[in-house]
Motif scaffolding. Structure first.
Motif, mmCIF file in Angstrom:
data_model
loop_
_atom_site.group_PDB
_atom_site.id
_atom_site.type_symbol
_atom_site.label_atom_id
_atom_site.label_comp_id
_atom_site.label_asym_id
_atom_site.label_seq_id
_atom_site.Cartn_x
_atom_site.Cartn_y
_atom_site.Cartn_z
ATOM 1 N N LEU A 168 0.836 -1.191 0.000
ATOM 2 C CA LEU A 168 0.000 0.000 0.000
ATOM 3 C C LEU A 168 0.873 1.244 0.000
ATOM 4 C CD1 LEU A 168 -2.602 -1.075 2.703
ATOM 5 C CD2 LEU A 168 -2.890 -1.145 0.230
ATOM 6 N N GLN A 169 0.418 2.234 -0.733
ATOM 7 C CA GLN A 169 1.124 3.508 -0.723
ATOM 8 C C GLN A 169 0.661 4.342 0.469
ATOM 9 O OE1 GLN A 169 0.241 5.042 -4.664
ATOM 10 N NE2 GLN A 169 2.223 4.343 -5.414
ATOM 11 N N TYR A 200 2.096 21.981 15.436
ATOM 12 C CA TYR A 200 2.075 21.274 14.169
ATOM 13 C C TYR A 200 2.008 19.774 14.417
ATOM 14 C CZ TYR A 200 3.452 25.715 12.071
ATOM 15 O OH TYR A 200 3.487 27.012 11.666
ATOM 16 N N LYS A 201 1.219 19.096 13.607
ATOM 17 C CA LYS A 201 1.079 17.644 13.742
ATOM 18 C C LYS A 201 1.255 16.990 12.372
ATOM 19 C CE LYS A 201 -1.539 15.744 16.676
ATOM 20 N NZ LYS A 201 -2.650 15.153 17.432
ATOM 21 N N ALA A 202 1.824 15.805 12.403
ATOM 22 C CA ALA A 202 2.005 15.029 11.167
ATOM 23 C C ALA A 202 1.521 13.614 11.421
ATOM 24 C CB ALA A 202 3.478 15.021 10.748
ATOM 25 N N ARG A 203 0.795 13.079 10.470
ATOM 26 C CA ARG A 203 0.296 11.716 10.588
ATOM 27 C C ARG A 203 0.585 10.959 9.305
ATOM 28 N NH1 ARG A 203 0.687 12.314 15.037
ATOM 29 N NH2 ARG A 203 -0.858 12.326 16.719
ATOM 30 N N LEU A 204 0.971 9.706 9.452
ATOM 31 C CA LEU A 204 1.232 8.839 8.305
ATOM 32 C C LEU A 204 -0.023 8.010 8.041
ATOM 33 C CD1 LEU A 204 3.343 7.750 6.268
ATOM 34 C CD2 LEU A 204 3.892 5.994 7.956
ATOM 35 N N VAL A 205 -0.596 8.135 6.847
ATOM 36 C CA VAL A 205 -1.832 7.434 6.520
ATOM 37 C C VAL A 205 -1.659 6.696 5.202
ATOM 38 C CG1 VAL A 205 -3.258 9.122 7.730
ATOM 39 C CG2 VAL A 205 -2.823 9.394 5.291
ATOM 40 N N VAL A 206 -2.482 5.682 5.013
ATOM 41 C CA VAL A 206 -2.481 4.922 3.762
ATOM 42 C C VAL A 206 -3.310 5.667 2.728
ATOM 43 C CG1 VAL A 206 -3.171 2.765 2.676
ATOM 44 C CG2 VAL A 206 -2.201 2.755 4.976
ATOM 45 N N GLU A 209 4.463 0.540 1.749
ATOM 46 C CA GLU A 209 5.750 1.089 1.361
ATOM 47 C C GLU A 209 6.322 1.927 2.504
ATOM 48 O OE1 GLU A 209 5.134 3.323 -2.153
ATOM 49 O OE2 GLU A 209 4.784 1.572 -3.437
ATOM 50 N N GLN A 210 7.636 2.080 2.499
ATOM 51 C CA GLN A 210 8.268 2.901 3.517
ATOM 52 C C GLN A 210 7.915 4.374 3.295
ATOM 53 O OE1 GLN A 210 12.344 1.874 4.820
ATOM 54 N NE2 GLN A 210 12.345 0.480 3.079
#
Length: 528
Positions: free
Chosen positions: A26-27, A45-51, A82-83
């Protein structure tokens, strides 16, 4: 972004693996936003990693702020992703750089641009590399009293035998020029050497093969450096093609500065998935954490993994397929102890201690004879971790079973938590103990731990208790001494769930008291 990735690593959310042929990855993408705090004037500030292509369902929910909430869901199926961009763990060279930077003052110069006078240029997109040995070749030419003509890059030098014997007397001459017949065209084609810009026209003499030998020497050096550079770039990188297979002779290592009794426990793994030559002389000690469910092994393992030289790879035999028979068990052990097992706990190749945790009910006692022989052969050290108060362990087991069904944390089951808020929510449940079966179950647990100690009595081991580690920090130093790693201030991010007295944790406390009074387990009622 750094905080997000740190939470992913700390919670052992993923394993870095090679994508199976039949699977698709998945990307993903990073989502950035500015979060305004209602209780203050500040924003963050916030950052989230999502598919990518995820779907959201419309609905209503009470607001709670849980850091990396999506990490705590348990999946039965394997999911490949994926990374994340800017966090590509392309090779173990990157991991090694980070570990070195923690212990030494390092300066990361990036990709090699020049090594030993050899200029290197990369085109990573096209997967090409160029090397120029101009300086090196000039040095050789000057040392042999040879040089380039100023106007045309033609290699020249003396071939007169009289002059060869009298070169030292010509010290005032910077370089000598080739005299005599030139090579014929066919030989010239076969001995021509190319630089990055123009080919060098090589002229020589039939009587004097020195220039030809020089050409062969230069060509051999170029090939050797090219192979070395390609191999350096390919360490730890999974590609679809294998450019070159280089066999490196094992270097002679100096005697390790350890006591004589320690020598058998020093292992020098030879992994199949990467080249460990840079750490060939760094010994690795192998260990196994032997424990039971709800005995503090999760907390203890994250404690060990906070040490930069220790890699404990989790509860690997929780997967039934890995322990379905002795062969699969031994095969898995080989993979772990040969450093071919990769998880988020994996560190650089020079780790000083490598192991995992193994529950007694995961094939360990059933196949203890074969496992003991394996541990003796590989000189694996065992860390026994149990609980002194087996009644408190029973409460934890029942509460964990209940939460698997009810999922108290917003519909998510979590065996381990990382905040006091989550711990307090889970601790609200008070299990009701079956007083009829309680004593027999406590006795069975006690016998199981005693049998394990007997099975592995001839294996180098240490016996630890969860309560002692919590109340006496010197026990943590004992663990590091046992593993023979440098002393560090170890920290675990996990938070204890059941901290209140047992009288507040058990629903039918009076019945339990009555059943245990006058028995060998009466001590559990009052000792925490």
């Amino acid at each position: 972004m750094q905080d997000e990735m740190k939470f992913l690593h700390d919670n052992q959310t993923f394993e870095l693996v090679k994508l199976p042929k039949e699977k698709k990855a998945l990307q993903n993408r990073w989502i950035y936003r500015l979060k305004h705090e209602e209780t203050s004037q500040s924003s963050r500030y916030k950052a989230r990693l999502v598919v990518k292509d995820y779907r959201q369902k419309k609905g209503k929910i009470e607001q709670m702020d849980m850091k990396t909430a999506f990490l705590y869901g348990d999946f039965k199926d394997e999911i490949y992703m994926e990374q994340p961009e800017d966090f590509m763990n392309a090779s173990r060279i990157d991991m090694l750089k980070k570990q070195l930077a923690m212990s030494f003052s390092m300066k990361d110069l990036g990709s090699a641009k020049e090594i030993l006078g050899i200029r290197i240029e990369h085109d990573r997109k096209e997967k090409k590399i160029w090397l120029s040995q101009e300086k090196y070749i000039e040095t050789i030419l000057h040392s042999m009293k040879l040089c380039y003509e100023s106007e045309k890059p033609i290699l020249v030098g003396y071939t007169d035998s009289d002059m060869i014997g009298d070169i030292d007397s010509k010290s005032q001459v910077y370089c000598h020029y080739l005299q005599g017949d030139t090579l014929n065209e066919e030989i010239l084609k076969r001995t021509q050497v190319y630089s990055r810009e123009d080919p060098l026209d090589v002229k020589s003499s039939k009587k004097f093969p020195l220039a030809s030998r020089l050409v062969v020497l230069a060509f051999s050096v170029i090939c050797g450096v090219y192979i070395f550079s390609i191999c350096s770039e390919q360490v730890g990188v999974n590609t679809h093609s294998k450019l070159v297979d280089v066999k490196v002779f094992k270097q002679q290592c100096p005697p390790p500065p350890v006591e004589q009794w320690e020598l058998p426990y020093l292992n020098y793994p030879d992994p199949q998935t990467f080249n460990r030559e840079e750490c060939a002389c760094n010994p690795v000690r192998l260990f196994c954490i032997v424990s039971m469910q709800r005995s503090g092994s999760g907390w203890f393992e994250t404690l060990l993994n906070s040490h930069m030289n220790v890699s404990s790879n989790g509860e690997i035999f929780s997967v039934v397929k890995r322990r379905e028979n002795v062969s699969s068990i031994l095969m898995t052990l080989d993979k772990v102890y040969n450093l071919d097992w990769f998880t988020s706990a994996s560190k650089n190749e020079c780790s000083a201690a490598v192991g995992f945790k193994w529950m007694l009910n995961q094939g360990l006692t059933r196949h203890h004879e074969e496992i003991v022989k394996y541990f003796e052969r590989r000189n694996v050290s065992v860390i026994f971790l149990f609980r002194r108060n087996l009644l408190r362990r029973m409460v934890s087991v029942l509460a964990n079973i209940y939460d698997k069904e009810v999922k108290l944390l917003n519909g998510t089951h979590k065996s381990h938590v990382h905040s006091t808020t989550e711990a307090n929510i889970l601790a609200q449940y008070r299990p009701r103990l079956n007083v009829t079966l309680m004593i027999s179950e406590l006795k069975l647990t006690e016998e199981t731990t005693q049998n394990a100690l007997v099975y592995f009595k001839n294996i180098r081991h240490i016996v630890l208790y969860y309560e002692d580690l919590l109340n006496n920090r010197t026990k943590i130093l004992d663990v590091q001494e046992f593993l023979r790693v440098p002393y560090r201030d170890l920290q675990s991010h996990q938070v204890r769930i059941h901290t209140a007295p047992l009288s507040m944790q058990i629903e039918n406390w009076e019945e339990v008291q009555k059943a245990l009074n006058g028995t060998p387990y009466q001590k559990f009622l009052y000792s925490d």
